[in-house]
Design a protein around this motif. Structure first.
Motif, short mmCIF file in Angstrom:
data_model
loop_
_atom_site.label_atom_id
_atom_site.label_comp_id
_atom_site.label_asym_id
_atom_site.label_seq_id
_atom_site.Cartn_x
_atom_site.Cartn_y
_atom_site.Cartn_z
N GLU A 57 0.84 -1.21 0.00
CA GLU A 57 0.00 0.00 0.00
C GLU A 57 0.87 1.25 0.00
O GLU A 57 0.58 2.23 -0.71
CB GLU A 57 -0.91 0.03 1.22
N ASN A 58 1.94 1.24 0.79
CA ASN A 58 2.84 2.39 0.84
C ASN A 58 3.50 2.65 -0.51
O ASN A 58 3.84 3.78 -0.84
CB ASN A 58 3.92 2.19 1.91
N VAL A 62 -1.28 -1.38 -4.16
CA VAL A 62 -2.49 -2.08 -3.71
C VAL A 62 -3.35 -1.11 -2.92
O VAL A 62 -2.83 -0.27 -2.18
CB VAL A 62 -2.13 -3.30 -2.83
N SER A 63 -4.65 -1.25 -3.12
CA SER A 63 -5.61 -0.48 -2.33
C SER A 63 -6.47 -1.49 -1.57
O SER A 63 -7.01 -2.43 -2.17
CB SER A 63 -6.49 0.37 -3.25
N VAL A 64 -6.56 -1.32 -0.26
CA VAL A 64 -7.34 -2.23 0.57
C VAL A 64 -8.61 -1.53 1.01
O VAL A 64 -8.56 -0.46 1.62
CB VAL A 64 -6.55 -2.70 1.80
N ARG A 65 -9.75 -2.12 0.67
CA ARG A 65 -11.04 -1.54 1.04
C ARG A 65 -11.76 -2.45 2.02
O ARG A 65 -11.74 -3.67 1.86
CB ARG A 65 -11.90 -1.34 -0.21
N ARG A 66 -12.38 -1.84 2.99
CA ARG A 66 -13.10 -2.60 4.02
C ARG A 66 -14.58 -2.66 3.68
O ARG A 66 -15.08 -1.92 2.84
CB ARG A 66 -12.89 -1.94 5.39
N GLY A 67 -15.28 -3.54 4.35
CA GLY A 67 -16.73 -3.62 4.17
C GLY A 67 -17.16 -4.82 3.33
O GLY A 67 -16.34 -5.65 2.92
N ILE A 68 -18.46 -4.89 3.06
CA ILE A 68 -19.04 -6.04 2.35
C ILE A 68 -18.43 -6.21 0.96
O ILE A 68 -18.13 -7.30 0.52
CB ILE A 68 -20.57 -5.88 2.24
N PHE A 73 -7.39 -4.43 -4.15
CA PHE A 73 -7.53 -3.96 -5.52
C PHE A 73 -6.18 -3.48 -6.04
O PHE A 73 -5.37 -2.91 -5.29
CB PHE A 73 -8.55 -2.83 -5.61
N ALA A 74 -5.94 -3.71 -7.32
CA ALA A 74 -4.69 -3.26 -7.93
C ALA A 74 -4.67 -1.74 -7.98
O ALA A 74 -5.67 -1.10 -8.27
CB ALA A 74 -4.56 -3.83 -9.34
N ALA A 75 -3.53 -1.16 -7.67
CA ALA A 75 -3.37 0.30 -7.72
C ALA A 75 -2.05 0.62 -8.42
O ALA A 75 -1.24 -0.28 -8.69
CB ALA A 75 -3.40 0.88 -6.31
N ARG A 76 -1.85 1.88 -8.69
CA ARG A 76 -0.60 2.33 -9.33
C ARG A 76 -0.15 3.62 -8.66
O ARG A 76 -0.97 4.46 -8.29
CB ARG A 76 -0.81 2.58 -10.83
N PRO A 77 1.16 3.80 -8.51
CA PRO A 77 1.66 5.04 -7.89
C PRO A 77 1.33 6.25 -8.75
O PRO A 77 1.34 6.17 -9.97
CB PRO A 77 3.18 4.81 -7.79
#
Length: 234
Positions: A57-58, A62-68, A73-77
């Motif tokens: 994440e740093n 990667v993006s981490v989402r909470r909840g149902i 999720f793939a992310a990019r700088p």
């Protein structure tokens, strides 16, 4: 984050590398899986996965989402994040705007020359708009902002991502240089506006040679001012 040593550290870093590779193998925004899916995929414990995820994440991979509907999720700088990180590193090492100008002089000249061949109507319109507003820049803050804007336009017009990166670092430094007194003197602002005008006209006239000369003069003039300011404050 808690420091790890030995085998635990190796496993966290290994998982972080594999998670980063998984992200890079997909498109930005793609769903990589829920936490339970990735625990099974990597065969690691929940604490190991979560610590690995923080590392990735740093790095903006990667993006981490909470909840149902949450998960990984793939992310990019973001380019701006990378530039800020580089600029911060240079400042920590004692780097100054003068150091940036010394290194970027030839890059700036190449950018100006390449900008003369730019066919992007949006960028050409931005440069024309900048030229039309040159005379309104009559305060130190306005001149520094104008410098940054002009550098950004020309670097984008160059069409070279490496040139954009080098000049963007200078752009990042320039925005923070109000405290050193750059453009404090009225004659400096007048000279700066004249150089801005001539540089814009040379690029719009597609005169590579003159664009190089004006950009060279701009860099030399700013270096002279910064060195003089340094001498005064020494």
């Amino acid at each position: 984050m808690m420091q790890l040593t030995g085998q635990a550290e190796t496993l966290v870093l290994k998982t972080a590398r594999e998670l980063a590779q998984l992200s890079l193998s997909t498109a930005e925004g793609d769903f990589l899986g829920a936490e339970e899916d990735l625990l099974a995929h990597f065969g690691v414990s929940r604490p190991t996965l979560r610590q690995a995820a923080k590392i990735v994440e740093n790095d903006k991979l990667v993006s981490v989402r909470r909840g149902i509907k949450g998960g990984f999720f793939a992310a990019r700088p973001d380019a701006a994040d990378a530039i800020r990180t580089l600029a911060r590193y240079l400042r920590m090492k004692g780097g100054t705007l003068s150091d940036i100008l010394v290194v970027s002089r030839l890059v700036s000249e190449e950018a100006a020359a390449r900008a003369c061949s730019c066919a992007d109507e949006t960028l050409l319109c931005r440069l024309e708009g900048f030229l039309a507003g040159v005379d309104s820049n009559d305060t130190p803050g306005a001149m520094i902002k104008a410098e940054s804007e002009l550098v950004e336009i020309i670097s984008r017009m160059s069409g070279n991502p490496a040139i954009e990166l080098v000049m963007a670092i200078g752009f990042s430094f320039g925005r923070e240089e109000r405290e050193i007194g750059l453009y404090r003197e009225p004659e400096h602002r007048q000279t700066g506006r004249l150089l801005h005008r001539k540089l814009c006209l040379a690029i719009l006239d597609r005169d590579e040679e003159i664009a190089r000369v004006i950009m060279r003069r701009r860099s030399a003039t700013m270096l002279e001012w910064l060195e003089r300011e340094s001498g005064v404050n020494a």
